[in-house]
Write an enzyme that holds these catalytic residues in place. Structure first.
Site, PDB file in Angstrom:
ATOM      1  N   CYS A   1     -50.342 -20.038  89.954  1.00 11.77           N
ATOM      2  CA  CYS A   1     -50.992 -19.642  91.221  1.00 11.77           C
ATOM      3  C   CYS A   1     -50.970 -20.847  92.171  1.00 11.77           C
ATOM      4  O   CYS A   1     -50.488 -21.912  91.808  1.00 11.77           O
ATOM      5  CB  CYS A   1     -52.435 -19.234  90.977  1.00 11.77           C
ATOM      6  SG  CYS A   1     -52.655 -18.126  89.570  1.00 11.77           S
TER       7      CYS A   1
HETATM    8  N1  GLN Z   1     -52.998 -17.852  83.740  1.00 12.58           N
HETATM    9  C1  GLN Z   1     -53.683 -17.537  84.949  1.00 12.58           C
HETATM   10  C2  GLN Z   1     -53.606 -16.067  85.284  1.00 12.58           C
HETATM   11  O1  GLN Z   1     -53.015 -15.303  84.606  1.00 12.58           O
HETATM   12  C3  GLN Z   1     -53.200 -18.358  86.119  1.00 12.58           C
HETATM   13  C4  GLN Z   1     -51.799 -18.011  86.462  1.00 12.58           C
HETATM   14  C5  GLN Z   1     -51.134 -18.935  87.418  1.00 12.58           C
HETATM   15  O2  GLN Z   1     -51.495 -20.090  87.625  1.00 12.58           O
HETATM   16  N2  GLN Z   1     -50.094 -18.425  87.951  1.00 12.58           N
HETATM   17  O3  GLN Z   1     -54.140 -15.668  86.257  1.00 12.58           O
END
Ligand code: GLN
Length: 235
Positions: free
Chosen positions: A2
């Protein structure tokens, strides 16, 4: 991964993180420039801010792409404070896409976001009571448990990252948290940048614009920001 961003300083609207800068989170949701994992951050978004009339933060989050929320631009314009945090989400494979899996997570005065992934088994004994099966919600619950026990913001994040990172060496644990007067962020597997200006500091997974002054935070470090300034220490 994210993308997340925060501001600490003179009051600003949340548009300062989302749609005002050329590469704000709105743009980063579909065209991030430095993202190492995942391509589009369309699995939800959230933002949090502080209003003097309330004890805790105000938090707004949805499990839809940030560009699909027609109510957001005006809301972000009036959501103003000296401490802001926002995130756009690219769900890790196997993680639920639901509002309760979407950062920022909140408890008491704190807001928290996570870029990365961790095996939930590595976090299982750190916390209970996560609001979602999403790994980020488990990390948030672990940090909130430590904050409620009295640890300082940076100490709580550092402890959670050290425990989770030791149990899952492949974990990526970039956390970003705030409490209205200070910010803390970890760098563990993904990028983080900050930029000081006269009236405050921006912290973001990647620069929000091409103005000079963005500094990369080294891998495996903890960034602390308060009205006294920015401090970076190894994790
Ligand atoms: N693992 C977390 C989620 O599934 C964060 C994912 C991310 O950083 N893209 O939301």
């Amino acid at each position: 991964m994210c993308r997340h961003a925060a501001w600490l300083g003179a009051p600003r609207p949340l548009t300062a993180l989302i749609q005002d800068p050329e590469y704000g989170l709105l743009k980063q949701s579909y065209a991030p420039r430095r993202q190492r994992h995942g391509t589009v951050n369309a699995d939800g978004f959230g933002m949090g801010w502080y209003d003097p009339s309330l004890d805790g933060p105000v938090r707004y989050r949805r499990s839809i792409p940030i560009w699909a929320d027609a109510n957001l631009p005006a809301l972000a314009q009036v959501a103003r404070s000296g401490c802001l945090l926002a995130a756009v989400r690219c769900a890790t494979t196997g993680m639920p896409i639901e509002e309760s899996a979407t950062p920022p997570f909140t408890d008491g005065p704190w807001l928290l976001s996570h870029n990365g992934r961790v095996a939930r088994d590595a976090v299982r004994d750190l916390a209970d009571g996560a609001e979602s099966a999403c790994d980020s919600a488990w990390l948030a619950a672990a940090a909130f448990q430590r904050l409620r026990a009295g640890l300082a913001l940076g100490e709580a994040l550092a402890e959670v990252v050290a425990h989770a990172g030791a149990k899952d060496p492949g974990a990526r644990l970039n956390l970003l948290a705030c409490d209205s007067v200070s910010l803390a962020a970890t760098v563990w597997g993904d990028t983080l940048f900050y930029r000081r200006s006269q009236d405050g500091v921006l912290v973001a997974s990647e620069p929000l614009h091409d103005l000079s002054g963005w500094q990369a935070v080294p891998e495996r470090s903890l960034l602390l920001s308060s009205p006294e300034g920015v401090h970076i220490q190894p994790l």
